[in-house]
Design a protein around this motif. Structure first.
Motif, PDB file in Angstrom:
ATOM      1  N   SER A  66      -5.223  15.689 -10.391  1.00  0.00           N
ATOM      2  CA  SER A  66      -3.945  16.281 -10.791  1.00  0.00           C
ATOM      3  C   SER A  66      -3.741  16.241 -12.299  1.00  0.00           C
ATOM      4  N   LYS A  67      -4.432  15.309 -12.955  1.00  0.00           N
ATOM      5  CA  LYS A  67      -4.319  15.177 -14.409  1.00  0.00           C
ATOM      6  C   LYS A  67      -5.461  15.878 -15.138  1.00  0.00           C
ATOM      7  N   LYS A  71      -4.960  20.379 -12.769  1.00  0.00           N
ATOM      8  CA  LYS A  71      -3.664  20.348 -13.439  1.00  0.00           C
ATOM      9  C   LYS A  71      -2.849  21.616 -13.215  1.00  0.00           C
ATOM     10  N   PRO A  72      -3.456  22.816 -13.225  1.00  0.00           N
ATOM     11  CA  PRO A  72      -2.664  24.028 -12.937  1.00  0.00           C
ATOM     12  C   PRO A  72      -2.046  23.998 -11.536  1.00  0.00           C
ATOM     13  N   GLN A  74      -1.315  21.288  -9.907  1.00  0.00           N
ATOM     14  CA  GLN A  74      -0.313  20.227  -9.983  1.00  0.00           C
ATOM     15  C   GLN A  74       0.990  20.749 -10.569  1.00  0.00           C
ATOM     16  N   GLU A  75       0.903  21.596 -11.592  1.00  0.00           N
ATOM     17  CA  GLU A  75       2.114  22.125 -12.231  1.00  0.00           C
ATOM     18  C   GLU A  75       2.890  23.030 -11.290  1.00  0.00           C
ATOM     19  N   ALA A  76       2.166  23.746 -10.425  1.00  0.00           N
ATOM     20  CA  ALA A  76       2.832  24.649  -9.483  1.00  0.00           C
ATOM     21  C   ALA A  76       3.344  23.923  -8.252  1.00  0.00           C
ATOM     22  N   PRO A  78       3.552  19.865  -7.371  1.00  0.00           N
ATOM     23  CA  PRO A  78       3.264  18.479  -7.749  1.00  0.00           C
ATOM     24  C   PRO A  78       2.822  17.613  -6.563  1.00  0.00           C
ATOM     25  N   ASN A 345       0.128  28.277  -3.144  1.00  0.00           N
ATOM     26  CA  ASN A 345       0.037  27.080  -3.985  1.00  0.00           C
ATOM     27  C   ASN A 345      -0.785  25.976  -3.319  1.00  0.00           C
TER      28      ASN A 345
END
Length: 441
Positions: A66-67, A71-72, A74-76, A78, A345
């Motif tokens: 997620s980091k 990450k993309p 994760q941003e959409a 979490p 997502n």
């Protein structure tokens, strides 16, 4: 590879409990689900994940993704992790299923039958179809897919966040000092055990408290003597555990216990203690799965040194129909996804996981998954390389003793295994007890 130390012994104990302990009440689940189907499709606000408290590997690997690579996604959507004690997992899944409130992703139940019930009620996503649409189905190791389908009635019900083969880890230094070659046959294994015992070395470490490390030996003998379909025939009603050839397998394992090859008080030995006995050099052999590689690579746990640990397949049985290259396998803590919340997502997360989880789990946690490793990762030791190569080249795998059993028969088998090797139950009594539980399902 100091990161391998992050994987605790408690994690591995729980992982195997999830594979082998049948405590789910399927009838209760059927009542809760009521055949209502998957419910109305909803758009999830989080990539919610229900795991077990004792297992941290998957949670930590997903957090790392997620980091980084994910990450993309994760941003959409979490990542949000919720945990429950392993013993409470099935009850929690039943409750959530009854409320039509399963999270996006969740640890599969303790027995395949529980997840199959969820799938039959429309609660579980068709992962083969979803991954194919996403173009990432080829990111799964074929052997892992084959194992999942063997467990879940031909369906791809879970993702293989772990993939394990089983065999016998052995202390190479002890074998060398005592002039013992790695046994290739059951007769050679018995001879090696006899020599070790005569020279004051405990031949095997095993957890009688868990039970399954002992019943795995029975299924190993059955697969080598009768062939890879030995237990499938029992599941199909074409054979019984009380048939002479099946009782013989239990007899062979009971004989090892009768001769003291598992040490004293095996019935009270838990998983951690059994692992420690081998890694501290108190026992020369240890039947276990490849999840133990993380323990072996951990210098704090492994006092004999990873360079002194070897791995060999369950040995051949003279005149048997099985082959030593047929490895027992499992997918550890299988993870299912909710059918109704599998949207764009969620798909982005799953696609990223399929491409990156294999490398992350191996590099950061020393865990072998059923996903392909797409970046170069240096193994911690020779035995890890050996096991990884074996998994990649594996053509045919088999399941463990209780894999096709009902939850009741699973519990009966594992709770009575210690009695088999201690002599309180005869091989005939043990197999009859388990067969009766199968018949009562």
């Amino acid at each position: 590879m100091s990161s391998r130390a992050l994987v605790t012994r408690r994690t591995h104990r729980t992982r195997l409990a999830l594979l082998t302990t049948g405590v789910a009440s399927i009838s209760l689940l059927a009542t809760a689900c009521g055949g209502t189907g998957g419910g109305t499709s909803t758009t999830p606000k989080e990539f919610s994940y229900l795991s077990v408290t004792e297992n941290t590997t998957v949670k930590n690997a997903l957090t790392s993704l997620s980091k980084g690579a994910c990450k993309p996604a994760q941003e959409a959507l979490p990542l949000k992790v919720e945990t429950v004690p392993q013993a409470s997992l099935d009850q929690k899944l039943q409750l959530l299923a009854g409320q039509d409130a399963l999270p996006v992703q969740f640890a599969a139940g303790n027995a395949p039958a529980l997840t199959q019930q969820l799938e039959n009620s429309g609660k579980v996503a068709d992962l083969e179809g979803e991954l194919t649409k996403l173009g990432v189905f080829d990111q799964l190791e074929p052997a892992a897919v084959s194992t999942i389908k063997a467990l879940y009635g031909g369906k791809m019900d879970v993702l293989p966040y772990e993939y394990n083969i089983e065999g016998i880890f052995y202390n190479k230094k002890v074998f060398e000092v005592h002039g013992i070659k790695a046994p290739g046959t059951w007769a050679e294994l018995r001879d090696a055990a006899a020599k070790l015992e005569a020279e004051g070395i405990q031949p095997f470490s095993a957890s009688g408290q868990q039970g399954w490390p002992l019943t795995r030996l029975i299924s190993g003998y059955l697969h080598r003597s009768l062939g890879p379909d030995a237990l499938q025939k029992v599941a199909d009603g074409k054979a019984k555990l009380t048939d002479p050839a099946y009782v013989k397998a239990a007899q062979e394992v009971a004989d090892l216990g009768k001769k003291g090859y598992f040490g004293k008080g095996v019935g009270s030995i838990d998983y951690d203690t059994a692992m420690n006995q081998f890694l501290s050099g108190k026992a020369a052999m240890f039947y276990m799965g490849s999840w133990a590689l993380a323990n072996i690579a951990d210098g704090k746990q492994n006092k004999v040194g990873a360079e002194n640990v070897g791995f060999l397949p369950f040995p051949a049985v003279a005149g048997g129909k099985g082959s030593v290259d047929q490895y027992p396998s499992n997918v550890g803590l299988g993870i299912a996804l909710s059918e109704k919340s599998f949207d764009k997502n969620t798909g982005a997360w799953v696609s990223c996981i399929a491409k990156n989880y294999g490398s992350t789990a191996l590099k950061d946690h020393g865990a072998i998954s059923g996903f392909k490793v797409n970046t170069e990762v240096k193994d911690a030791n020779e035995v890890t390389t050996q096991v990884r190569d074996t998994i990649s080249s594996s053509k045919q795998n088999v399941l463990w003793f209780e894999a096709l059993f009902s939850t009741k028969a699973t519990t009966v088998s594992q709770t009575n295994a210690a009695g088999l090797v201690s002599g309180s139950l005869s091989p005939q009594q043990f197999m009859q007890t388990v067969q009766d539980a199968l018949a009562a399902k």
